[in-house]
Enzyme design. Structure first.
Site, PDB file in Angstrom:
ATOM      1  N   ARG A  50     -41.791 -16.388   4.655  1.00 53.87           N
ATOM      2  CA  ARG A  50     -41.600 -15.248   5.548  1.00 53.87           C
ATOM      3  C   ARG A  50     -40.605 -14.223   5.018  1.00 53.87           C
ATOM      4  O   ARG A  50     -40.864 -13.028   4.999  1.00 53.87           O
ATOM      5  CB  ARG A  50     -41.041 -15.707   6.915  1.00 53.87           C
ATOM      6  CG  ARG A  50     -42.040 -16.080   7.940  1.00 53.87           C
ATOM      7  CD  ARG A  50     -41.435 -17.133   8.850  1.00 53.87           C
ATOM      8  NE  ARG A  50     -41.213 -18.323   8.058  1.00 53.87           N
ATOM      9  CZ  ARG A  50     -42.150 -19.237   7.823  1.00 53.87           C
ATOM     10  NH1 ARG A  50     -43.318 -19.132   8.382  1.00 53.87           N
ATOM     11  NH2 ARG A  50     -41.912 -20.277   7.047  1.00 53.87           N
ATOM     12  N   THR A  51     -39.445 -14.717   4.613  1.00 52.40           N
ATOM     13  CA  THR A  51     -38.380 -13.776   4.265  1.00 52.40           C
ATOM     14  C   THR A  51     -38.793 -12.934   3.061  1.00 52.40           C
ATOM     15  O   THR A  51     -38.703 -11.703   3.081  1.00 52.40           O
ATOM     16  CB  THR A  51     -37.065 -14.536   3.992  1.00 52.40           C
ATOM     17  OG1 THR A  51     -36.799 -15.372   5.119  1.00 52.40           O
ATOM     18  CG2 THR A  51     -35.908 -13.572   3.798  1.00 52.40           C
ATOM     19  N   LYS A  80     -31.097 -20.309 -18.769  1.00 57.01           N
ATOM     20  CA  LYS A  80     -30.391 -20.319 -20.068  1.00 57.01           C
ATOM     21  C   LYS A  80     -28.873 -20.382 -19.879  1.00 57.01           C
ATOM     22  O   LYS A  80     -28.120 -20.253 -20.835  1.00 57.01           O
ATOM     23  CB  LYS A  80     -30.715 -19.037 -20.839  1.00 57.01           C
ATOM     24  CG  LYS A  80     -32.174 -18.835 -21.147  1.00 57.01           C
ATOM     25  CD  LYS A  80     -32.331 -17.513 -21.907  1.00 57.01           C
ATOM     26  CE  LYS A  80     -33.790 -17.156 -22.077  1.00 57.01           C
ATOM     27  NZ  LYS A  80     -33.953 -15.771 -22.573  1.00 57.01           N
ATOM     28  N   ARG A 101     -31.794 -14.657  -2.221  1.00 54.81           N
ATOM     29  CA  ARG A 101     -31.728 -15.982  -1.581  1.00 54.81           C
ATOM     30  C   ARG A 101     -31.230 -16.973  -2.617  1.00 54.81           C
ATOM     31  O   ARG A 101     -31.727 -17.001  -3.744  1.00 54.81           O
ATOM     32  CB  ARG A 101     -33.088 -16.416  -1.045  1.00 54.81           C
ATOM     33  CG  ARG A 101     -33.064 -17.866  -0.587  1.00 54.81           C
ATOM     34  CD  ARG A 101     -34.238 -18.265   0.238  1.00 54.81           C
ATOM     35  NE  ARG A 101     -34.177 -17.684   1.577  1.00 54.81           N
ATOM     36  CZ  ARG A 101     -34.991 -18.024   2.565  1.00 54.81           C
ATOM     37  NH1 ARG A 101     -35.946 -18.916   2.361  1.00 54.81           N
ATOM     38  NH2 ARG A 101     -34.890 -17.466   3.751  1.00 54.81           N
ATOM     39  N   HIS A 129     -27.681 -16.284   7.193  1.00 54.91           N
ATOM     40  CA  HIS A 129     -29.004 -15.680   7.018  1.00 54.91           C
ATOM     41  C   HIS A 129     -29.058 -14.473   7.970  1.00 54.91           C
ATOM     42  O   HIS A 129     -29.709 -14.502   9.001  1.00 54.91           O
ATOM     43  CB  HIS A 129     -30.071 -16.717   7.358  1.00 54.91           C
ATOM     44  CG  HIS A 129     -31.463 -16.351   6.941  1.00 54.91           C
ATOM     45  ND1 HIS A 129     -31.807 -15.103   6.471  1.00 54.91           N
ATOM     46  CD2 HIS A 129     -32.598 -17.092   6.922  1.00 54.91           C
ATOM     47  CE1 HIS A 129     -33.111 -15.093   6.198  1.00 54.91           C
ATOM     48  NE2 HIS A 129     -33.601 -16.289   6.449  1.00 54.91           N
TER      49      HIS A 129
HETATM   50  C1  NCD Z   1     -34.976 -20.345   7.560  1.00 55.92           C
HETATM   51  C2  NCD Z   1     -34.058 -20.423   6.360  1.00 55.92           C
HETATM   52  O1  NCD Z   1     -34.486 -20.196   5.229  1.00 55.92           O
HETATM   53  O2  NCD Z   1     -32.895 -20.686   6.599  1.00 55.92           O
HETATM   54  N1  NCD Z   1     -36.242 -19.856   7.221  1.00 55.92           N
HETATM   55  C3  NCD Z   1     -36.462 -18.518   7.367  1.00 55.92           C
HETATM   56  O3  NCD Z   1     -35.992 -17.739   6.583  1.00 55.92           O
HETATM   57  N2  NCD Z   1     -37.158 -18.119   8.431  1.00 55.92           N
HETATM   58  C4  NCD Z   1     -35.057 -21.576   8.350  1.00 55.92           C
HETATM   59  C5  NCD Z   1     -35.303 -22.883   7.647  1.00 55.92           C
HETATM   60  O4  NCD Z   1     -35.589 -22.941   6.463  1.00 55.92           O
HETATM   61  O5  NCD Z   1     -35.214 -23.886   8.332  1.00 55.92           O
END
Ligand code: NCD
Length: 307
Positions: A50-51, A80, A101, A129
């Site tokens: 999703r993100t 590396k 991320r 997040h």
């Molecule tokens: C979440 C995350 O990555 O923290 N996912 C997301 O981005 N919607 C929740 C999760 O992974 O549990």
């Protein structure tokens, strides 16, 4: 000055309000030319559906382009031995914004300290997040808009692995610090999860303690007056070995104990903590919530990158 979004409270309440208002005007189905030729780099060291895709779609819907490195641990120069700081400094010369991320808590702050362009934290370890919290708040405001909630204040129950979830940390902190300014009144914030995993980390409890009624449950609590249930999956990839987590699923039977006005949220992905039988219940709002991710990320990128 460059604005970085490393934690949910990186935006002031006024600025977040503007972003959420813009999100309400975004069109998820049609592309526009609000940000022609701007480039957003997606640097992902951890799994994401999703993100990453909603950031990519958001950029393209605004008329911009993306550079994607989606398995950065394996395929970037990290393999590396390059440091995160060097990678980010270099990419900030190629793009107008970086979405990062990473598996380590604090990675976003480190990256922001060397980035020449806005850096957005798309999840750093078990830390924060922020954009998930923005779309979660947007979803709660939608429920107000539908007159499900009144100004008396809402009761929010976090159900699941609250100890390890970065979405829980970001949302809980944002609710108490920015909620009232955005029109969200809070009656209480409560936590439940199995085997001690329901207890949020100390910094979250501290932030909440003075700001709202805080309750930690060791057994599933009464649901009759809960307005928002926020379910999270066991964050197994972050658990210390040896600590066992059993899941207490939020079943349809439990959903039926909620008031009709309530909404059930989940940042997704889900595993066995939220059975598919709940999907047909009118209180199941998690797919609407994930749809909001596109609108909110469009609005955020636009606010950060418009000239
Ligand atoms: C979440 C995350 O990555 O923290 N996912 C997301 O981005 N919607 C929740 C999760 O992974 O549990």
């Amino acid at each position: 000055m460059v604005t970085h979004i490393t934690k949910a409270t990186s935006l002031s309440p006024e600025r977040l309000k503007q972003v959420l208002q813009s999100a309400g005007r975004m069109d998820a189905r049609n592309s526009c030319t609000m940000l022609p030729n701007r480039i957003v780099a997606l640097l992902f060291y951890e799994a994401s559906t999703r993100t990453r895709l909603s950031f990519e779609s958001a950029t393209k819907r605004l008329g911009g382009n993306t550079l994607t490195m989606s398995e950065a641990k394996q395929f970037s120069s990290a393999a590396k031995g390059e440091t995160l700081e060097d990678t980010v400094r270099v990419i900030s010369g190629y793009a107008d914004c970086i979405v990062l991320r990473h598996g380590s808590a604090g990675a976003a702050e480190r990256a922001a300290s060397v980035s020449q362009v806005p850096l957005i934290n798309a999840g750093d370890g078990n830390n924060e997040h922020p954009t998930q919290a923005y779309l979660d708040i947007f979803t709660i405001l939608k429920a107000y808009g539908q007159k499900r909630f009144t100004s008396e204040g809402i009761k929010i129950l976090f159900w699941g692995d609250n100890e390890n979830s970065r979405t829980v940390r970001s949302l809980a902190k944002l609710l108490v610090s920015h909620g009232p300014a955005l029109g969200i009144q809070i009656r209480s914030i409560e936590f439940f999860g199995p085997n001690g995993f329901g207890v949020p980390p100390g910094d979250v409890s501290e932030a909440l303690a003075g700001a709202c009624n805080l309750m930690l449950h060791t057994k599933p609590p009464r649901l009759e007056d809960v307005d928002v249930v926020y379910v999270t999956r066991p964050q197994r990839e972050r658990h210390q070995s040896g600590k066992k987590l059993e899941v207490v699923p939020f079943t349809l039977q439990l959903a039926h104990q909620l008031p009709r006005r309530a909404i059930i949220m989940h940042p997704l992905p889900r595993t066995d903590e939220l059975p598919m039988e709940v999907d047909g219940d009118p209180r199941a709002w998690y797919f609407t919530q994930s749809d909001h991710g596109l609108l909110v990320r469009m609005a955020l990128i636009w606010h950060l990158l418009q000239k």
